[in-house]
Each structure stands twice: as C-alpha cells, then as structure tokens.
Design a protein around this motif. Structure first.
Motif, PDB file in Angstrom:
ATOM      1  N   TRP A  77      -2.954  11.638  29.802  1.00  0.00           N
ATOM      2  CA  TRP A  77      -4.238  11.995  29.206  1.00  0.00           C
ATOM      3  C   TRP A  77      -5.393  11.493  30.075  1.00  0.00           C
ATOM      4  O   TRP A  77      -6.346  12.225  30.354  1.00  0.00           O
ATOM      5  N   SER A  78      -5.319  10.250  30.522  1.00  0.00           N
ATOM      6  CA  SER A  78      -6.375   9.687  31.367  1.00  0.00           C
ATOM      7  C   SER A  78      -6.471  10.424  32.697  1.00  0.00           C
ATOM      8  O   SER A  78      -7.566  10.729  33.175  1.00  0.00           O
ATOM      9  N   GLY A  79      -5.319  10.706  33.296  1.00  0.00           N
ATOM     10  CA  GLY A  79      -5.310  11.452  34.557  1.00  0.00           C
ATOM     11  C   GLY A  79      -5.880  12.844  34.391  1.00  0.00           C
ATOM     12  O   GLY A  79      -6.618  13.343  35.244  1.00  0.00           O
ATOM     13  N   MET A  80      -5.571  13.469  33.253  1.00  0.00           N
ATOM     14  CA  MET A  80      -6.094  14.806  32.973  1.00  0.00           C
ATOM     15  C   MET A  80      -7.614  14.774  32.844  1.00  0.00           C
ATOM     16  O   MET A  80      -8.305  15.656  33.349  1.00  0.00           O
ATOM     17  N   LEU A  81      -8.146  13.736  32.197  1.00  0.00           N
ATOM     18  CA  LEU A  81      -9.598  13.634  32.062  1.00  0.00           C
ATOM     19  C   LEU A  81     -10.276  13.476  33.422  1.00  0.00           C
ATOM     20  O   LEU A  81     -11.299  14.104  33.698  1.00  0.00           O
ATOM     21  N   ILE A  82      -9.699  12.653  34.266  1.00  0.00           N
ATOM     22  CA  ILE A  82     -10.276  12.428  35.604  1.00  0.00           C
ATOM     23  C   ILE A  82     -10.177  13.692  36.453  1.00  0.00           C
ATOM     24  O   ILE A  82     -11.177  14.180  36.986  1.00  0.00           O
ATOM     25  N   MET A  83      -8.962  14.225  36.562  1.00  0.00           N
ATOM     26  CA  MET A  83      -8.762  15.397  37.413  1.00  0.00           C
ATOM     27  C   MET A  83      -9.437  16.637  36.821  1.00  0.00           C
ATOM     28  O   MET A  83      -9.956  17.473  37.558  1.00  0.00           O
ATOM     29  N   GLY A  84      -9.433  16.743  35.497  1.00  0.00           N
ATOM     30  CA  GLY A  84     -10.070  17.889  34.851  1.00  0.00           C
ATOM     31  C   GLY A  84     -11.550  17.969  35.162  1.00  0.00           C
ATOM     32  O   GLY A  84     -12.085  19.051  35.425  1.00  0.00           O
ATOM     33  N   GLY A  85     -12.218  16.823  35.143  1.00  0.00           N
ATOM     34  CA  GLY A  85     -13.640  16.793  35.469  1.00  0.00           C
ATOM     35  C   GLY A  85     -13.915  17.194  36.911  1.00  0.00           C
ATOM     36  O   GLY A  85     -14.835  17.971  37.194  1.00  0.00           O
ATOM     37  N   ILE A  86     -13.107  16.685  37.799  1.00  0.00           N
ATOM     38  CA  ILE A  86     -13.282  17.000  39.222  1.00  0.00           C
ATOM     39  C   ILE A  86     -13.002  18.478  39.482  1.00  0.00           C
ATOM     40  O   ILE A  86     -13.796  19.178  40.119  1.00  0.00           O
ATOM     41  N   ILE A  87     -11.874  18.949  38.985  1.00  0.00           N
ATOM     42  CA  ILE A  87     -11.474  20.340  39.216  1.00  0.00           C
ATOM     43  C   ILE A  87     -12.447  21.307  38.556  1.00  0.00           C
ATOM     44  O   ILE A  87     -12.845  22.313  39.160  1.00  0.00           O
ATOM     45  N   SER A  88     -12.849  21.009  37.321  1.00  0.00           N
ATOM     46  CA  SER A  88     -13.749  21.934  36.621  1.00  0.00           C
ATOM     47  C   SER A  88     -15.114  22.003  37.290  1.00  0.00           C
ATOM     48  O   SER A  88     -15.730  23.071  37.337  1.00  0.00           O
ATOM     49  N   GLY A  89     -15.598  20.888  37.814  1.00  0.00           N
ATOM     50  CA  GLY A  89     -16.870  20.912  38.555  1.00  0.00           C
ATOM     51  C   GLY A  89     -16.775  21.785  39.787  1.00  0.00           C
ATOM     52  O   GLY A  89     -17.675  22.583  40.078  1.00  0.00           O
TER      53      GLY A  89
END
Length: 138
Positions: A77-89
């Motif tokens: 979950w934590s990794g998804m939040l970090i990577m999700g923010g980077i990828i979505s930006g």
C-alpha cells in the motif's frame, strides 16, 4: 450477513463512476462537482480500506503468516502511494488530466472484474454485542 467481496466489487464500481465526476468538474468549471467527487471518493475509501484489511485473515489462517501478510499488505500500500503519485504526475503531463481520470476509472472497473473472479466464502455475520445477548435471552 454480508459478503465482503461483493462489497468491494460494488465500491469499485461506484468509485469508477465517481471518478467521472472529476471529468465533469474539469469540463464545467464547477468547484461543487469537484467537492462532491472528493466526498464520494473519501466515503468509499473509508469503507473500502477496512474491508480489504479484514479480508486478509480469511486467506491466511496461521498467526505468523497473518503478521507477514499484514506487513506485506502495508508495504505494498505504501509503495503504491509513492509510485502512484510519481507515475500519475508523469502520465498526466503526457496524456492530460482527463485521460488520467478515465484511466483511473478504468482501473476501478478492472479491479471489480478481478474481485468478481476471486473464489471463496467472504460472508460475515456482524456481531451485535450486548444487543445480541439481550434478545437471545428472551
């Protein structure tokens, strides 16, 4: 009695639809729609998160394995939040905000399809506490 898996499927579908409200907000310029979509998504998340956490013990019965599974779930979950923010930006800069909302909506529907194919018994009987004891004595 309720089925946690079915609840997750329904929440995914509602979330997928609610994401479309963001697109309407962007196109119309109505801030109220943005707030509405955010409130709906927050309510969905408030229900979805505990539901997903409560399903893990249904898959894992050993106490030590359950600790590992809960830890792994938190790390993912934590990794998804970090990577999700980077990828979505990055993706929003390339394809635009509306396309990102469409992609987000699509992923909720994919999640609903995946969850509908998960087999098992996810029925839960809510505990009523003292109320249950009171009525059983009558």
């Amino acid at each position: 009695r309720y089925d946690r898996r079915k609840m997750m499927i329904a929440l995914d579908v509602v979330a997928g639809i609610s994401v479309m409200t963001y697109i309407l907000a962007v196109r119309s310029g109505h801030v109220e729609l943005l707030f509405l979509a955010t409130v709906i998504r927050s309510i969905i998340q408030a229900i979805y998160e505990p539901t997903t956490r409560s399903i893990v013990p249904m898959f894992v019965s050993d106490a030590e394995d359950l600790k590992r599974a809960a830890t792994m779930n938190g790390m993912i979950w934590s990794g998804m939040l970090i990577m999700g923010g980077i990828i979505s930006g990055y993706i929003s800069a390339i394809i635009g905000v509306e396309a990102c909302f469409l992609l987000d909506s699509f992923t909720y529907f994919v999640s609903a399809v995946i969850m509908s194919n998960v087999k098992g018994d996810f029925m839960v009987v809510p505990k009523m506490g003292n109320v249950e004891q009171h009525f059983s004595k009558s």
